[in-house]
Write a protein that holds these residues in place. Structure first.
Motif, PDB file in Angstrom:
ATOM      1  N   PHE A 160      -1.288  -2.342 -11.244  1.00 49.19           N
ATOM      2  CA  PHE A 160      -0.165  -2.846 -10.279  1.00 49.19           C
ATOM      3  C   PHE A 160      -0.724  -2.485  -8.722  1.00 49.19           C
ATOM      4  O   PHE A 160      -0.864  -1.244  -8.826  1.00 49.19           O
ATOM      5  CB  PHE A 160       1.318  -2.305 -10.526  1.00 49.19           C
ATOM      6  N   LYS A 161      -1.089  -3.431  -8.132  1.00 49.59           N
ATOM      7  CA  LYS A 161      -1.166  -3.002  -6.762  1.00 49.59           C
ATOM      8  C   LYS A 161      -0.267  -2.748  -5.741  1.00 49.59           C
ATOM      9  O   LYS A 161       0.602  -3.595  -5.673  1.00 49.59           O
ATOM     10  CB  LYS A 161      -2.438  -4.033  -6.210  1.00 49.59           C
ATOM     11  N   MET A 162      -0.397  -1.688  -5.123  1.00 41.21           N
ATOM     12  CA  MET A 162       0.703  -1.477  -3.838  1.00 41.21           C
ATOM     13  C   MET A 162      -0.163  -1.138  -2.972  1.00 41.21           C
ATOM     14  O   MET A 162      -0.868  -0.747  -2.736  1.00 41.21           O
ATOM     15  CB  MET A 162       1.554  -0.425  -4.521  1.00 41.21           C
ATOM     16  N   PHE A 163       0.619  -1.764  -1.607  1.00 40.00           N
ATOM     17  CA  PHE A 163       0.058  -1.574  -0.132  1.00 40.00           C
ATOM     18  C   PHE A 163       0.774  -0.636   0.537  1.00 40.00           C
ATOM     19  O   PHE A 163       1.988  -0.641   0.591  1.00 40.00           O
ATOM     20  CB  PHE A 163       0.094  -2.967   0.413  1.00 40.00           C
ATOM     21  N   MET A 164       0.099   0.149   1.277  1.00 42.13           N
ATOM     22  CA  MET A 164       0.580   1.141   2.425  1.00 42.13           C
ATOM     23  C   MET A 164       0.406   0.347   3.565  1.00 42.13           C
ATOM     24  O   MET A 164       0.633   0.844   4.867  1.00 42.13           O
ATOM     25  CB  MET A 164      -0.372   2.296   2.551  1.00 42.13           C
TER      26      MET A 164
ATOM     27  N   MET B 205      -3.811   1.383  -5.499  1.00 38.69           N
ATOM     28  CA  MET B 205      -3.367   1.628  -4.130  1.00 38.69           C
ATOM     29  C   MET B 205      -4.266   1.095  -2.781  1.00 38.69           C
ATOM     30  O   MET B 205      -5.459   1.485  -2.953  1.00 38.69           O
ATOM     31  CB  MET B 205      -3.084   3.206  -3.905  1.00 38.69           C
ATOM     32  N   HIS B 206      -3.744   0.171  -2.071  1.00 41.62           N
ATOM     33  CA  HIS B 206      -4.389  -0.027  -0.764  1.00 41.62           C
ATOM     34  C   HIS B 206      -3.971   1.189   0.021  1.00 41.62           C
ATOM     35  O   HIS B 206      -2.792   0.971   0.487  1.00 41.62           O
ATOM     36  CB  HIS B 206      -3.949  -1.571  -0.426  1.00 41.62           C
ATOM     37  N   ALA B 207      -4.716   1.957   0.519  1.00 40.88           N
ATOM     38  CA  ALA B 207      -4.458   3.382   0.871  1.00 40.88           C
ATOM     39  C   ALA B 207      -4.868   3.076   2.451  1.00 40.88           C
ATOM     40  O   ALA B 207      -6.022   3.439   2.833  1.00 40.88           O
ATOM     41  CB  ALA B 207      -5.042   4.313   0.280  1.00 40.88           C
TER      42      ALA B 207
ATOM     43  N   ILE C  60      -7.511   4.081  -6.322  1.00 46.32           N
ATOM     44  CA  ILE C  60      -7.825   3.831  -4.722  1.00 46.32           C
ATOM     45  C   ILE C  60      -8.720   2.742  -4.768  1.00 46.32           C
ATOM     46  O   ILE C  60      -9.935   2.772  -5.314  1.00 46.32           O
ATOM     47  CB  ILE C  60      -8.379   4.740  -3.771  1.00 46.32           C
ATOM     48  N   VAL C  61      -8.310   1.592  -4.405  1.00 46.03           N
ATOM     49  CA  VAL C  61      -8.959   0.348  -3.987  1.00 46.03           C
ATOM     50  C   VAL C  61      -9.828   0.237  -2.866  1.00 46.03           C
ATOM     51  O   VAL C  61      -9.443   1.032  -1.804  1.00 46.03           O
ATOM     52  CB  VAL C  61      -8.244  -1.059  -4.281  1.00 46.03           C
ATOM     53  N   HIS C  62     -10.847  -0.467  -2.628  1.00 43.89           N
ATOM     54  CA  HIS C  62     -11.747  -0.919  -1.728  1.00 43.89           C
ATOM     55  C   HIS C  62     -12.017   0.497  -0.809  1.00 43.89           C
ATOM     56  O   HIS C  62     -11.895   0.398   0.384  1.00 43.89           O
ATOM     57  CB  HIS C  62     -11.305  -1.945  -0.975  1.00 43.89           C
ATOM     58  N   LEU C  63     -12.157   1.735  -1.205  1.00 41.95           N
ATOM     59  CA  LEU C  63     -12.502   2.860  -0.624  1.00 41.95           C
ATOM     60  C   LEU C  63     -13.745   2.618   0.140  1.00 41.95           C
ATOM     61  O   LEU C  63     -14.858   2.394   0.048  1.00 41.95           O
ATOM     62  CB  LEU C  63     -12.710   4.075  -1.248  1.00 41.95           C
TER      63      LEU C  63
HETATM   64 ZN    ZN Z   1      -6.144  -4.201  -0.446  1.00 44.38          ZN
END
Ligand code: ZN
Ligand code: URP
Ligand code: ZN
Length: 460
Positions: free
Chosen positions: A148-152, A181-183, A236-239
């Motif tokens: 599940f992706k969640m966004f900050m 996580m979109h961090a 962590i996605v797209h770091l």
């Molecule tokens: Zn993202």
């Protein structure tokens, strides 16, 4: 249906040897030094690498975003992926506010079903998760959507608060699921953006200048801290930068199950690309933005040392014409995202293996095996082994190509790597035993791809 792949050099995440492969129907049935049985098709892989089909666990086909919609749909996007040697994607379905999690997943099934060239799974972008919805999250997992992706970031669109992130991590974690996580601290970023616009800073480059690396590092730090309190893993996605990577490193050094992916754009492009003439910098407006060049060496080090586990693309294309153009007078109106699903394998082979940054085995691990393990597809996907799906790429490591929009199959009017010369060409692609790409020509048919009901993460 029997297919023999002969005389190739098989590379997996751990092996490197010459052998023949027998495929029966959709799976690998035998691997041996020499196989000479009757078969319906023989593929001569002399002098070629034989590698597992790529797995791109981060795509956004036809995502409605920024007042428009990603320009690749599941047909064109998966066709382009296949041309580039990717045989599975995991796309991000969206649960919009007011929808149930299952509605979000069902809506993405409707978009994808019968349209894909390759196999596909879903993560779910989760924008609401109250205590009463936890059971639904578990139902989603039972249906094969286990991350599940969640966004900050993106306040008012996708952003969720820390309580929701904590609930999600507990709920997914207790069943072996994963929060992606979109961090980035989107709340502070919005304040920085307001100040930039007040000063009349509207050009594409301000997209990068208003999203500092510390905003990403803070997000990564917070995501990991919440995961620690939830006693759950986090991905962590797209770091994009060293500051954020250092947060992951420190957590992993403490034994915390923190994982991360980066993407080719952060390894090969930089903040200088926003200086392209006129409005051309809009091509690179993606989130997180491109960073100072010095970050690239750190990211490669992270990939080599295992602090970064996966390379995805975050493929989210928007045409310059009529889409990126929406933000000609205001960078905040440029839809965020860029194409990449077709070029990942060759780019990473060239920049990683040819340029001596990673081994061949690590190349396979980063582009296929690790994603399969992380997202519950291994060993069906992500390796070449008896019993595994015959998702196989015959890769000509000696041939060169020049990346260009003119030769690309992605449904978008530019290529972020236009004119880049690289070594390594995908010659033949098999998806579950069927040749779908042969010498650059598509041989499959729309709808060949199947939905991947995923399991949970295999320990990494
Ligand atoms: Zn993202
Ligand atoms: O700019 C990006 N990355 N667009 C896609 C949405 C996301 O945040 O992954
Ligand atoms: Zn994304």
């Amino acid at each position: 249906m029997k297919t023999l792949i002969k005389n190739g050099r098989i590379i997996t995440a751990v092996d490197d040897y010459h052998a023949d492969i027998l495929i029966e129907n959709d799976r690998v049935s035998m691997i041996a030094t020499k196989l000479d049985m009757e078969s319906d098709r023989v593929i001569d892989a002399t002098g070629k690498l034989v590698i597992p089909g790529g797995i791109d666990p981060h795509t956004h086909m036809e995502l409605p975003f920024g007042g428009t919609q990603a320009s690749d749909d599941f047909r064109t996007g998966t066709l382009a992926a296949a041309h580039g040697g990717t045989t599975s994607i995991i796309d991000f379905a969206v649960q919009y506010k007011g929808e149930s999690l299952i509605e979000g997943i069902d809506n993405w099934h409707k978009k994808a079903e019968g349209k894909t060239a390759i196999d596909y799974g879903f993560h779910l972008i989760t924008t609401e998760l109250e205590d009463g919805q936890i059971e639904e999250l578990h139902t989603a997992m039972d249906e094969g959507v286990t991350s599940f992706k969640m966004f900050m970031a993106y306040p008012g669109v996708f952003l969720v608060d820390d309580a929701t992130i904590f609930r999600g991590m507990v709920a997914a974690g207790e069943r072996g699921g994963l929060i992606c996580m979109h961090a980035e601290n989107g709340i502070v970023i919005n304040e920085i953006i307001k100040r930039a616009l007040e000063k009349g800073h509207t050009a594409p480059k301000y997209h990068a200048l208003t999203r500092p690396t510390v905003a990403e590092a803070e997000g990564v730090h917070r995501a990991i801290a919440i995961a620690e309190m939830a006693e759950a893993p986090v991905y962590i996605v797209h770091l994009s930068c060293a500051d954020a990577l250092n947060q992951v490193r420190q957590a992993r050094d403490r034994g915390i199950p923190a994982f991360a992916e980066t993407c080719p754009q952060y390894l090969f492009l930089s903040i200088n690309d926003y200086d392209a003439p006129g409005f051309e910098g809009a091509k690179y407006v993606m989130t997180p933005p491109l960073r100072e060049k010095s970050n690239q060496a750190e990211l490669w080090k992270g990939l080599k040392m295992g602090d970064l586990q996966v390379i995805s693309t975050d493929h989210c294309p928007f045409c310059m014409k009529e889409q990126k153009e929406l933000g000609r007078d205001d960078f905040t109106k440029i839809p965020n995202g860029a194409p990449g699903v077709e070029n990942r394998l060759s780019l990473i082979y060239n920049g990683g293996v040819v340029e001596n940054r990673i081994s061949l085995n690590r190349f396979v691990e980063l582009t296929s095996t690790a994603a399969a393990k992380m997202f519950g597809l291994f060993p069906k996907k992500g390796t070449i082994a008896v019993g595994s799906d015959a998702d196989i790429v015959i890769f000509d490591a000696n041939r060169e190509q020049t990346l260009s929009v003119t030769t690309s199959h992605m449904n978008v009017d530019y290529n972020t790597y236009e004119g880049k010369k690289i070594k390594g060409v995908v010659e033949c692609v098999l998806s579950r035993g069927k040749v779908i790409i042969d010498k650059g020509e598509y041989k499959g048919k729309t709808g060949d791809g199947q939905f991947l009901k995923r399991g949970t993460c295999v320990a990494m």
